[in-house]
Design a protein around this motif. Structure first.
Motif, mmCIF file in Angstrom:
data_model
loop_
_atom_site.group_PDB
_atom_site.id
_atom_site.type_symbol
_atom_site.label_atom_id
_atom_site.label_comp_id
_atom_site.label_asym_id
_atom_site.label_seq_id
_atom_site.Cartn_x
_atom_site.Cartn_y
_atom_site.Cartn_z
ATOM 1 N N ARG A 73 -28.306 14.586 7.437
ATOM 2 C CA ARG A 73 -28.325 14.864 5.992
ATOM 3 C C ARG A 73 -27.091 14.262 5.327
ATOM 4 N NH1 ARG A 73 -26.384 19.206 3.025
ATOM 5 N NH2 ARG A 73 -26.083 20.585 4.798
ATOM 6 N N GLY A 74 -27.282 13.753 4.115
ATOM 7 C CA GLY A 74 -26.152 13.195 3.365
ATOM 8 C C GLY A 74 -26.522 11.918 2.629
ATOM 9 N N GLY A 75 -27.680 11.374 2.962
ATOM 10 C CA GLY A 75 -28.102 10.140 2.276
ATOM 11 C C GLY A 75 -29.486 10.337 1.684
ATOM 12 N N ILE A 92 -28.242 1.864 8.566
ATOM 13 C CA ILE A 92 -28.151 1.980 7.099
ATOM 14 C C ILE A 92 -29.517 1.644 6.500
ATOM 15 C CG2 ILE A 92 -27.035 1.067 5.005
ATOM 16 C CD1 ILE A 92 -24.612 0.377 6.740
ATOM 17 N N ALA A 93 -30.017 2.524 5.631
ATOM 18 C CA ALA A 93 -31.308 2.248 4.993
ATOM 19 C C ALA A 93 -31.154 2.235 3.470
ATOM 20 C CB ALA A 93 -32.342 3.276 5.422
ATOM 21 N N GLY A 94 -30.985 3.425 2.880
ATOM 22 C CA GLY A 94 -31.014 3.564 1.427
ATOM 23 C C GLY A 94 -30.052 2.649 0.686
ATOM 24 N N ARG A 95 -28.814 2.584 1.169
ATOM 25 C CA ARG A 95 -27.808 1.783 0.468
ATOM 26 C C ARG A 95 -28.230 0.302 0.399
ATOM 27 N NH1 ARG A 95 -24.154 1.057 -3.371
ATOM 28 N NH2 ARG A 95 -22.858 -0.724 -2.871
ATOM 29 N N TRP A 107 -30.305 -4.397 -2.497
ATOM 30 C CA TRP A 107 -31.291 -5.499 -2.520
ATOM 31 C C TRP A 107 -32.146 -5.407 -3.776
ATOM 32 C CZ3 TRP A 107 -36.679 -5.680 -2.529
ATOM 33 C CH2 TRP A 107 -37.234 -6.943 -2.314
ATOM 34 N N SER A 108 -32.608 -4.197 -4.143
ATOM 35 C CA SER A 108 -33.502 -4.126 -5.301
ATOM 36 C C SER A 108 -32.738 -4.345 -6.606
ATOM 37 C CB SER A 108 -34.327 -2.841 -5.307
ATOM 38 O OG SER A 108 -33.516 -1.771 -5.596
ATOM 39 N N ASP A 109 -31.436 -4.004 -6.648
ATOM 40 C CA ASP A 109 -30.649 -4.221 -7.883
ATOM 41 C C ASP A 109 -30.089 -5.632 -7.960
ATOM 42 O OD1 ASP A 109 -31.097 -1.615 -8.506
ATOM 43 O OD2 ASP A 109 -29.075 -0.906 -8.040
ATOM 44 N N GLN A 110 -29.655 -6.167 -6.833
ATOM 45 C CA GLN A 110 -28.891 -7.429 -6.868
ATOM 46 C C GLN A 110 -29.475 -8.538 -6.007
ATOM 47 O OE1 GLN A 110 -24.744 -6.315 -5.920
ATOM 48 N NE2 GLN A 110 -25.319 -4.293 -6.572
ATOM 49 N N GLY A 111 -30.608 -8.266 -5.370
ATOM 50 C CA GLY A 111 -31.272 -9.310 -4.587
ATOM 51 C C GLY A 111 -30.556 -9.655 -3.296
ATOM 52 N N ARG A 112 -31.052 -10.713 -2.664
ATOM 53 C CA ARG A 112 -30.554 -11.108 -1.349
ATOM 54 C C ARG A 112 -29.068 -11.450 -1.360
ATOM 55 N NH1 ARG A 112 -31.975 -15.208 3.267
ATOM 56 N NH2 ARG A 112 -29.796 -15.726 3.512
#
Ligand SMILES: Cc1cc2nc3c(=O)[nH]c(=O)nc-3n(C[C@H](O)[C@H](O)[C@H](O)COP(=O)(O)O)c2cc1C
Length: 286
Positions: free
Chosen positions: A148-150, A216-219, A224-229
């Protein structure tokens, strides 16, 4: 992390290319949808296509039929098979699974049949040392405790009309406590630390606690979705710099050395471990 939907093809391709470039292992999301509908397999297969030699992990639910689970490994020529345990998420989902009987026997059967190592994996609710021991005893020697934490799948499901109460959003064993619980077993378990790891310093703390690998998943998905590759590439460079800086500042040339440095555990984690009879001075005085 994911697959099946259109966006997943681009995400999985980018992540896998970066995995090859930085020599970081990649774990795909649950492949059940692609086992049921072959047209969806492409968004998973791309991971192996663009990264021929890197470490790639397959993923299915722990209650998947063992023969089907092996097909997930074959689909992406995976080096390991993750079996996810997500009971709280299923219970929060209106349409979620409610049948968990025989889960341990099913995992044992998959371990028996699998040509590649099997990893048992939580998705953000952590693993106690009792669960870790049970899994170890049936032959699972790599555990991703996903604490838990993310990413919080109860909160996510509640927001999508889940059937648990909102107070369950704080359910689960925090990542630090869960790592320490499993490490305190002193068994030859490869510990993957995940759940809320967002920075190089957090990665260093998890390694110092005794984790072998960081997940690492969420971060990464958010970057990626905000700033791309390009943004994700910069994020990996930044994380790597901060991890190496933490190592230099503790005088650790290797991860093995970092794991021998004194580590003071305080606050809620210390309380947790004391209540569980786990001696925190073992870390502070090593
Ligand atoms: C969008 C998304 C999809 C996920 N899908 C899966 C999945 O299919 N199988 C799985 O084992 N974990 C899945 N996870 C869980 C992650 O692998 C991880 O255990 C969890 O998000 C905690 O790590 P984090 O805090 O770094 O996000 C998913 C996570 C996210 C954010």
């Amino acid at each position: 992390m994911t697959g099946g939907i259109d966006e997943a093809l681009a995400l999985n391709r980018d992540i896998s290319e970066l995995g090859a470039r930085f020599n970081i292992g990649i774990a795909v999301g649950s492949q059940t949808i692609a086992l049921e509908n072959k047209q969806l397999a492409e968004s998973f297969k791309v991971v192996r296509k663009v990264n021929r030699n890197g470490l790639i992990l397959a993923n299915v639910a722990a209650n998947t039929n063992p023969r089907m689970a092996l097909r997930a490994t074959e689909m992406i020529e995976a080096d390991g098979l993750q079996l996810h345990l997500n009971v709280p998420q299923e219970l929060a989902m209106r349409e979620g699974d409610r049948k968990f009987k025989g889960l341990m026997d099913n995992i044992a059967e998959i371990v028996h049949l699998s040509p590649v190592p099997v990893i048992a994996k939580e998705v953000g609710f952590g693993m106690s040392r009792e669960t870790a021991k049970q899994l170890f005893d049936i032959g699972v020697h790599i555990l991703d405790m996903g604490g838990r934490g993310g990413t919080n799948f109860i909160a996510i499901e509640q927001a999508r009309s889940g059937v648990l109460a909102d107070e369950f959003a704080s359910w689960g064993i925090p990542t630090a406590a869960s790592i320490a619980e499993i490490v305190s077993l002193d068994l030859p378990i490869v510990v993957v630390a995940s759940g809320g790891i967002r920075s190089g310093l957090e990665a260093a703390k998890a390694l110092a606690l005794g984790a072998d690998i960081i997940g690492i998943a969420g971060r990464f998905l958010r970057v990626w979705s905000d700033q791309g590759r390009k943004g994700l590439e910069e994020e990996i460079n930044r994380l790597s710099y901060h991890l190496r800086a933490s190592m230099l500042m503790t005088g650790s040339k290797t991860v093995a050395e970092l794991r021998r440095k004194p580590l003071v555990i305080s606050g809620p984690t210390a309380h947790w471990l004391a209540a569980r009879g786990i001696e925190v001075s073992k870390w502070a005085r090593r």
